[in-house]
Every structure is written in structure tokens, then in C-alpha cells.
Design a protein around this motif. Structure first.
Motif, PDB file in Angstrom:
ATOM      1  N   ASN A   8     -48.660 120.813 114.710  1.00 46.86           N
ATOM      2  CA  ASN A   8     -50.077 121.066 114.999  1.00 46.86           C
ATOM      3  C   ASN A   8     -50.697 121.961 113.941  1.00 46.86           C
ATOM      4  OD1 ASN A   8     -50.042 119.517 117.323  1.00 46.86           O
ATOM      5  ND2 ASN A   8     -49.633 121.239 118.683  1.00 46.86           N
ATOM      6  N   ASN A   9     -49.958 122.964 113.493  1.00 45.00           N
ATOM      7  CA  ASN A   9     -50.462 123.861 112.450  1.00 45.00           C
ATOM      8  C   ASN A   9     -50.698 123.102 111.145  1.00 45.00           C
ATOM      9  OD1 ASN A   9     -50.437 126.095 114.114  1.00 45.00           O
ATOM     10  ND2 ASN A   9     -48.392 126.763 113.494  1.00 45.00           N
ATOM     11  N   ILE A  11     -51.246 119.829 110.792  1.00 41.62           N
ATOM     12  CA  ILE A  11     -52.372 118.908 110.976  1.00 41.62           C
ATOM     13  C   ILE A  11     -53.691 119.665 110.888  1.00 41.62           C
ATOM     14  CG2 ILE A  11     -53.548 117.431 112.652  1.00 41.62           C
ATOM     15  CD1 ILE A  11     -50.771 116.544 113.631  1.00 41.62           C
ATOM     16  N   ASN A  12     -53.787 120.794 111.579  1.00 44.09           N
ATOM     17  CA  ASN A  12     -55.036 121.564 111.574  1.00 44.09           C
ATOM     18  C   ASN A  12     -55.352 122.125 110.189  1.00 44.09           C
ATOM     19  OD1 ASN A  12     -55.499 121.127 114.306  1.00 44.09           O
ATOM     20  ND2 ASN A  12     -54.366 122.947 114.937  1.00 44.09           N
ATOM     21  N   THR A  13     -54.324 122.603 109.497  1.00 41.12           N
ATOM     22  CA  THR A  13     -54.524 123.131 108.149  1.00 41.12           C
ATOM     23  C   THR A  13     -54.983 122.032 107.198  1.00 41.12           C
ATOM     24  OG1 THR A  13     -52.835 124.837 108.479  1.00 41.12           O
ATOM     25  CG2 THR A  13     -53.418 124.307 106.206  1.00 41.12           C
ATOM     26  N   THR A  14     -54.354 120.858 107.318  1.00 43.44           N
ATOM     27  CA  THR A  14     -54.732 119.718 106.470  1.00 43.44           C
ATOM     28  C   THR A  14     -56.162 119.288 106.745  1.00 43.44           C
ATOM     29  OG1 THR A  14     -52.439 118.943 106.428  1.00 43.44           O
ATOM     30  CG2 THR A  14     -54.143 117.355 105.817  1.00 43.44           C
ATOM     31  N   ARG A  15     -56.531 119.221 108.000  1.00 37.67           N
ATOM     32  CA  ARG A  15     -57.899 118.841 108.356  1.00 37.67           C
ATOM     33  C   ARG A  15     -58.916 119.799 107.750  1.00 37.67           C
ATOM     34  NH1 ARG A  15     -56.682 117.692 114.746  1.00 37.67           N
ATOM     35  NH2 ARG A  15     -56.069 115.517 114.582  1.00 37.67           N
ATOM     36  N   GLU A  16     -58.622 121.078 107.816  1.00 36.60           N
ATOM     37  CA  GLU A  16     -59.532 122.080 107.260  1.00 36.60           C
ATOM     38  C   GLU A  16     -59.697 121.896 105.748  1.00 36.60           C
ATOM     39  OE1 GLU A  16     -58.114 125.933 108.381  1.00 36.60           O
ATOM     40  OE2 GLU A  16     -58.354 125.541 110.538  1.00 36.60           O
ATOM     41  N   GLN A  19     -61.748 118.770 105.160  1.00 39.20           N
ATOM     42  CA  GLN A  19     -63.152 118.994 105.499  1.00 39.20           C
ATOM     43  C   GLN A  19     -63.856 119.789 104.408  1.00 39.20           C
ATOM     44  OE1 GLN A  19     -64.703 117.546 108.250  1.00 39.20           O
ATOM     45  NE2 GLN A  19     -66.432 118.151 106.963  1.00 39.20           N
ATOM     46  N   LYS A  48     -59.910 112.514 113.369  1.00 41.08           N
ATOM     47  CA  LYS A  48     -58.568 113.105 113.323  1.00 41.08           C
ATOM     48  C   LYS A  48     -58.044 113.308 111.910  1.00 41.08           C
ATOM     49  CE  LYS A  48     -57.398 109.759 116.232  1.00 41.08           C
ATOM     50  NZ  LYS A  48     -58.660 109.351 116.871  1.00 41.08           N
TER      51      LYS A  48
END
Length: 296
Positions: A8-9, A11-16, A19, A48
Motif C-alpha cells: 500500500n505504501n 502504491i500510494n507513493t507511486t501515485r503521488e 500525479q 488507481k
């Protein structure tokens, strides 16, 4: 072993990161305001970001300097976003909502939406061509692969096959072909290009190519299952819309239990190919289960 919290970390870091890069590249464009706003509207509408996540995870299985793949990951997300804008058009799926918000042609107008999609697609190739992190050879390889998987031999072919199959009975093999082209080809670019830039061997890339094939099918089967069992707020569309629109799905062909069984088969095959690519200790392995068990 990679725990869910670690994944999860990541995925969230990659998304940021994606973005931030999306925003940076699109906001600096000196283009007509209506077109720019339309492109930004869909690109920043959330989502996602699974394709960039896959590309960066594939790269990380063999290398570490993530800056080398950022522009390629953004380019891939731009192609995906273009495809969603065009899929939603009245001449295609005629959808009014995307991720809980008005679709591009509803927010702006149909002509602007078409041009926004065209703009995102072509800008993706410019991003790769101008990437200072890549060699000329790498740029050619990535542009060649991205144009193939997104064009008339890839995603576009899958889209027209899907349209032609509506309200007709199709075999499981035909359904797999549709989704391999329509969805799986962009996954293939993500996995192949990430491994290629990470300097994986040709043998490893060959196994990862098969892995990407199965991962695309896992994604689609779960999509079909969620259309029946999912939460409308989470999946961003009414539950049962596939059946209402007489779409061919795994659930329609196999039933819920059969679709789950087929998905489990694909999961096993995907993990086997990852092991053969010496990537079974990577985040890609955890992403197989993430794709299989996602609820939106």
C-alpha cells in the motif's frame, strides 16, 4: 515477504509521484485553454494509476533509480486516459459518469473531448522522445512498443472487437482475445518497458510478457465479478451495468463461481511466470493478489 502495508505504501507513493509529474507536464503546456483544461480534467480525475505502478514495480524488480522511468510511466497513464475519454463518447459506450464525475464530453463537449484524447495520446510520445534519462535506442524501443500496444494491433483492435461482440454470443477464447488486446496490451507495455529499462535479460522479459498477459485477464475477470457483486460507490458505476448493456463477460459465460475459478487459474499462471523471471520476491508478486482481490 512483502506485507500488504508495504505494498500500500509503494502504491500510494507511486501515485503521488505520477500525479506530480502529470500535473507538471500538463500545466506547462502552452496550448488553447479549452483543450488544456479538458486534458487536465481527465488526467487529474483520480484513478488507481495501476499501469504506472506496474511499470515502476517491474523496473524495481531489476533496478533502483526510479527517475529513469517516471516520464515513461506518465506517458503510459496519458494513453490510458485518452482511451477512457474516447470510450465514454456517445459513439462508443455513451457514459455520463467516470470515477463519479461527469465524463469529459459532458463536462466540456464532444468535439473538445475527442481533441483532448488526441492531445493526450500524441503528447505521450513527445514525453518519451524528450526524456533526458533515456538513450536514443531506449526511446525508439519504448515509442515502438507503446504505439503497437495502443494502436490497431493492440488496444484499438480490442475496442472494435468488443463493440462488434456486443449483443452476440462469444466463446471464452474470443473473450480472452478481446480483453488481451483492450486491457492487457497496456499492462504488457508497463511490464515489458519497466523490465527493459531495468536491464532485465531477454529470457526474463519473455516470462514477464506472459505474466502481463495473465495479469490483464485477472484484472478483467475481477472487473466482471465486481459488476455483479461490487459496491457501486467504490467501482464508480452502477452494479449490473454490463448485463443491462448486454456485454460479454466472464460471469455471463461462466457464472460467478466459474469466473472465480478461471481467475484463480490465471493467478497461478501469472505467479509461475514471475518465478521464472526471478521476480517472485518483487512487488509484482504482491500486485497479483492485489489485482485479484481489489474491490474497485
Amino acid at each position: 515477504m512483502i506485507v500488504q502495508q508495504d505494498l500500500n505504501n509503494v502504491i500510494n507513493t507511486t501515485r503521488e509521484k505520477i500525479q506530480q509529474e502529470l500535473t507538471r507536464h500538463l500545466h506547462q503546456l502552452d496550448i488553447p485553454l479549452q483543450l488544456k483544461n479538458s486534458m487536465i480534467y481527465s488526467a487529474e480525475a483520480g484513478g488507481k494509476r495501476l499501469r504506472p505502478v506496474l511499470l515502476m514495480a517491474s523496473f524495481n524488480a531489476y533496478s533502483n533509480d526510479i527517475n529513469k522511468v517516471l516520464s515513461s510511466a506518465v506517458a503510459l497513464e496519458l494513453v490510458h486516459t485518452y482511451s477512457l475519454i474516447h470510450d465514454d463518447l456517445p459513439a462508443m459506450d455513451d457514459d455520463d459518469l467516470r470515477r463519479g464525475h461527469p465524463t469529459n464530453h459532458i463536462k466540456f463537449d464532444e468535439a473538445t473531448a475527442i481533441l483532448a484524447g488526441d492531445g493526450l495520446l500524441t503528447f505521450s510520445f513527445e514525453l518519451i522522445a524528450n526524456d533526458p534519462q533515456l538513450t536514443d535506442k531506449q526511446k525508439v524501443q519504448l515509442i515502438q512498443l507503446l504505439s503497437k500496444v495502443s494502436g490497431p494491433k493492440g488496444m484499438v483492435a480490442g475496442q472494435i472487437r468488443d463493440m462488434e461482440a456486443e449483443k452476440k454470443a462469444v466463446t471464452l477464447e474470443e473473450l480472452e482475445t478481446i480483453h488481451t488486446l483492450k486491457t492487457g496490451e497496456l499492462f504488457r507495455f508497463a511490464i515489458r518497458s519497466g523490465a527493459y529499462l531495468g536491464e532485465a535479460t531477454q529470457e526474463q522479459i519473455a516470462h514477464l510478457d506472459k505474466f502481463a498477459h495473465y495479469l490483464g485477464l485477472i484484472f478483467q475477470v475481477q472487473d466482471d465479478i465486481l459488476d455483479v457483486t461490487g459496491d457501486a460507490e467504490k467501482i464508480g458505476k452502477p452494479v449490473g451495468s454490463d448485463e443491462a448493456n448486454e456485454k460479454n463477460t466472464y460471469v455471463k459465460l461462466l457464472g460467478i463461481e466459474g469466473a472465480v475459478e478461471k481467475k484463480d487459474y490465471y493467478v497461478g499462471r501469472a505467479k509461475k511466470e514471475l518465478s521464472a523471471a526471478n521476480a517472485d520476491a518483487s512487488y509484482l508478486m504482491a500486485l497479483v493478489d492485489y489485482f485479484s482481490n481489489r474491490d474497485h
